[in-house]
Design a protein around this motif. Structure first.
Motif, PDB file in Angstrom:
ATOM      1  N   LEU A  14       4.321   9.698   0.516  1.00 18.50           N
ATOM      2  CA  LEU A  14       4.113   8.464   0.988  1.00 18.50           C
ATOM      3  C   LEU A  14       3.589   8.258   1.773  1.00 18.50           C
ATOM      4  O   LEU A  14       2.243   7.518   1.541  1.00 18.50           O
ATOM      5  CB  LEU A  14       5.110   7.554   1.013  1.00 18.50           C
ATOM      6  CG  LEU A  14       5.378   5.693   1.146  1.00 18.50           C
ATOM      7  CD1 LEU A  14       5.421   5.604  -0.524  1.00 18.50           C
ATOM      8  CD2 LEU A  14       6.254   5.559   1.244  1.00 18.50           C
ATOM      9  N   GLY A  15       3.368   9.063   3.073  1.00 17.79           N
ATOM     10  CA  GLY A  15       2.280   8.983   3.693  1.00 17.79           C
ATOM     11  C   GLY A  15       0.493   9.299   2.746  1.00 17.79           C
ATOM     12  O   GLY A  15      -0.590   8.613   2.895  1.00 17.79           O
ATOM     13  N   PHE A  16       0.702  10.217   1.879  1.00 19.02           N
ATOM     14  CA  PHE A  16      -0.211  11.032   1.990  1.00 19.02           C
ATOM     15  C   PHE A  16      -1.055   9.688   0.803  1.00 19.02           C
ATOM     16  O   PHE A  16      -1.944   9.548   0.980  1.00 19.02           O
ATOM     17  CB  PHE A  16      -0.205  12.450   0.550  1.00 19.02           C
ATOM     18  CG  PHE A  16      -0.857  13.542   1.456  1.00 19.02           C
ATOM     19  CD1 PHE A  16      -1.829  14.057   1.307  1.00 19.02           C
ATOM     20  CD2 PHE A  16       0.663  13.951   2.606  1.00 19.02           C
ATOM     21  CE1 PHE A  16      -1.920  15.321   1.730  1.00 19.02           C
ATOM     22  CE2 PHE A  16      -0.068  14.741   2.800  1.00 19.02           C
ATOM     23  CZ  PHE A  16      -1.140  15.327   2.818  1.00 19.02           C
ATOM     24  N   THR A  17      -0.015   8.978  -0.194  1.00 20.70           N
ATOM     25  CA  THR A  17      -0.352   7.660  -0.922  1.00 20.70           C
ATOM     26  C   THR A  17      -1.041   6.432  -0.542  1.00 20.70           C
ATOM     27  O   THR A  17      -2.113   5.868  -0.463  1.00 20.70           O
ATOM     28  CB  THR A  17       1.033   7.603  -1.935  1.00 20.70           C
ATOM     29  OG1 THR A  17       1.366   8.166  -2.398  1.00 20.70           O
ATOM     30  CG2 THR A  17       0.820   6.594  -2.954  1.00 20.70           C
ATOM     31  N   PHE A  18      -0.027   5.772   1.039  1.00 18.95           N
ATOM     32  CA  PHE A  18      -0.786   5.226   2.028  1.00 18.95           C
ATOM     33  C   PHE A  18      -2.416   5.384   2.553  1.00 18.95           C
ATOM     34  O   PHE A  18      -3.117   5.041   2.161  1.00 18.95           O
ATOM     35  CB  PHE A  18       0.236   5.125   3.058  1.00 18.95           C
ATOM     36  CG  PHE A  18       1.416   3.990   2.859  1.00 18.95           C
ATOM     37  CD1 PHE A  18       1.632   3.785   1.303  1.00 18.95           C
ATOM     38  CD2 PHE A  18       2.560   4.103   3.360  1.00 18.95           C
ATOM     39  CE1 PHE A  18       2.651   2.989   0.962  1.00 18.95           C
ATOM     40  CE2 PHE A  18       2.829   3.041   3.523  1.00 18.95           C
ATOM     41  CZ  PHE A  18       3.265   2.193   2.509  1.00 18.95           C
ATOM     42  N   LEU A  19      -2.659   6.663   2.648  1.00 22.02           N
ATOM     43  CA  LEU A  19      -3.812   7.245   2.922  1.00 22.02           C
ATOM     44  C   LEU A  19      -4.871   6.973   0.944  1.00 22.02           C
ATOM     45  O   LEU A  19      -6.251   6.197   1.951  1.00 22.02           O
ATOM     46  CB  LEU A  19      -3.831   8.558   3.124  1.00 22.02           C
ATOM     47  CG  LEU A  19      -5.270   9.285   3.722  1.00 22.02           C
ATOM     48  CD1 LEU A  19      -6.074   8.504   4.447  1.00 22.02           C
ATOM     49  CD2 LEU A  19      -5.471  11.026   4.184  1.00 22.02           C
ATOM     50  N   GLY A  20      -4.358   7.415   0.485  1.00 20.17           N
ATOM     51  CA  GLY A  20      -5.403   7.234  -0.958  1.00 20.17           C
ATOM     52  C   GLY A  20      -5.483   5.553  -0.854  1.00 20.17           C
ATOM     53  O   GLY A  20      -6.836   4.915  -1.465  1.00 20.17           O
ATOM     54  N   GLY A  67       0.733  15.608  -1.657  1.00 21.71           N
ATOM     55  CA  GLY A  67       1.488  14.966  -0.498  1.00 21.71           C
ATOM     56  C   GLY A  67       3.371  15.706  -0.429  1.00 21.71           C
ATOM     57  O   GLY A  67       3.472  16.749   0.087  1.00 21.71           O
ATOM     58  N   ALA A  68       3.416  15.873  -1.884  1.00 21.67           N
ATOM     59  CA  ALA A  68       4.590  16.657  -2.267  1.00 21.67           C
ATOM     60  C   ALA A  68       4.680  17.784  -2.602  1.00 21.67           C
ATOM     61  O   ALA A  68       5.945  18.194  -1.825  1.00 21.67           O
ATOM     62  CB  ALA A  68       5.706  16.417  -3.886  1.00 21.67           C
ATOM     63  N   THR A  69       4.023  18.451  -2.894  1.00 23.74           N
ATOM     64  CA  THR A  69       3.417  19.800  -2.792  1.00 23.74           C
ATOM     65  C   THR A  69       3.611  20.609  -1.583  1.00 23.74           C
ATOM     66  O   THR A  69       4.433  21.652  -0.833  1.00 23.74           O
ATOM     67  CB  THR A  69       2.290  20.271  -3.728  1.00 23.74           C
ATOM     68  OG1 THR A  69       2.274  20.058  -4.788  1.00 23.74           O
ATOM     69  CG2 THR A  69       1.893  22.176  -3.582  1.00 23.74           C
ATOM     70  N   ILE A  70       2.338  19.980  -0.398  1.00 24.05           N
ATOM     71  CA  ILE A  70       2.592  20.563   0.621  1.00 24.05           C
ATOM     72  C   ILE A  70       3.675  20.083   1.089  1.00 24.05           C
ATOM     73  O   ILE A  70       4.336  21.054   2.738  1.00 24.05           O
ATOM     74  CB  ILE A  70       1.148  19.199   1.261  1.00 24.05           C
ATOM     75  CG1 ILE A  70       0.245  20.035   0.598  1.00 24.05           C
ATOM     76  CG2 ILE A  70       1.286  19.919   3.803  1.00 24.05           C
ATOM     77  CD1 ILE A  70      -1.214  18.935   1.388  1.00 24.05           C
TER      78      ILE A  70
END
Length: 278
Positions: free
Chosen positions: A74-80, A50-53
């Motif tokens: 954080l949004g990517f992590t919540f998705l995981g 997420g940070a890279t994107i």
């Protein structure tokens, strides 16, 4: 001996490492008990993706420390977290660890693909894996301490909740807060070591949660201080040095373990003495 200037320079990174030790050793006990050992590694890699994107987006201006980078990560992590909590079931045909491993592999490959479009690919890859804990500032240390303190209090209050999918999501979501912040400071590999290695070492010597936490926190503190010191003396990358120091200390603790009686044997011996007295 280190001079005053060097000690002042290392004060914030060492404080950050102590904070990482405190929350990750605590969460590591729960992760090991749940049998989802690699969930931290997978969530950390998803956060890094997420940070890279986010860094590649025009809105971030290529600044890895921009607020939008943190929130997208954080949004990517919540998705995981949503995926892991939804797929958890007592009689699942596919083990949850398999899903976690697949998510890690896909997130790693996707991050590499995204970084191929970046101008500083190799540098970003190194930061993603081992971070740059020496660059942490005191404001970051303070914000991280407040966040982790709140999450630690949340887990302490709800540790005995009934295991449901909603509680699982809350566990992974709060875990995601920790991972997202930790990855930005220390990188994927170091975050994984702080979570798992102290817990595994503590399991070698203790059965109760309290003793495991004491051993894990002590080990994490010692390894953090030793790793930072060695990286400075030998001029090595700090994150990678701490990771290798974790592995070395764990190997030593495992090697000398047979020299110490286990709690089970001690308990059995006490019961035998009581039986003879009766």
């Amino acid at each position: 001996m280190m001079d005053t200037t060097t000690l002042q320079f290392l004060a914030a990174p060492f404080a950050a490492s102590l904070i990482l030790t405190g929350i990750h050793a605590y969460l590591g006990v729960h992760v090991v008990e749940r049998g989802v050992i690699f969930v931290d590694l997978s969530l950390a890699q998803i956060a890094a993706l997420g940070a890279t994107i986010a860094i590649l987006l025009p809105i971030s201006n290529g600044d890895p420390h921009a607020p939008v980078v943190y929130w997208i990560s954080l949004g990517f992590t919540f998705l995981g977290a949503l995926v892991f909590s939804t797929l958890r079931a007592k009689r699942a045909r596919i083990p949850q660890e398999a899903i976690i491993g697949i998510c890690y592999a896909v997130a790693s490959a996707a991050a590499i693909l995204a970084m191929s479009k970046a101008t500083s690919e190799s540098e970003h890859l190194k930061d993603m894996l081992v971070g740059n804990i020496l660059a942490v500032s005191w404001p970051e240390v303070g914000q991280t301490a407040l966040l982790y303190g709140a999450i630690g209090l949340f887990h302490y209050e709800y540790d005995h909740s009934v295991s449901t999918k909603f509680w699982d999501f809350l566990f992974y979501a709060s875990f995601g807060f920790v991972v997202t912040s930790s990855v930005s400071i220390a990188g994927v590999l170091l975050v994984f070591c702080y979570l798992i290695v102290p817990s595994v070492a503590a399991m070698l010597y203790a059965e109760s949660i309290g003793k495991r936490l004491a051993i894990g926190w002590s080990m994490g503190t010692l390894v953090s201080a030793l790793g930072v010191y060695l990286s400075l003396r030998v001029d090595l990358p700090t994150g990678a040095t701490i990771v290798c120091t974790f592995g070395l200390v764990l190997a030593i603790m495992a090697a000398v373990r047979p020299l110490f009686p286990s709690e089970e044997r001690v308990g059995a011996g006490e019961r035998d003495v009581q039986t003879v007295r009766r």
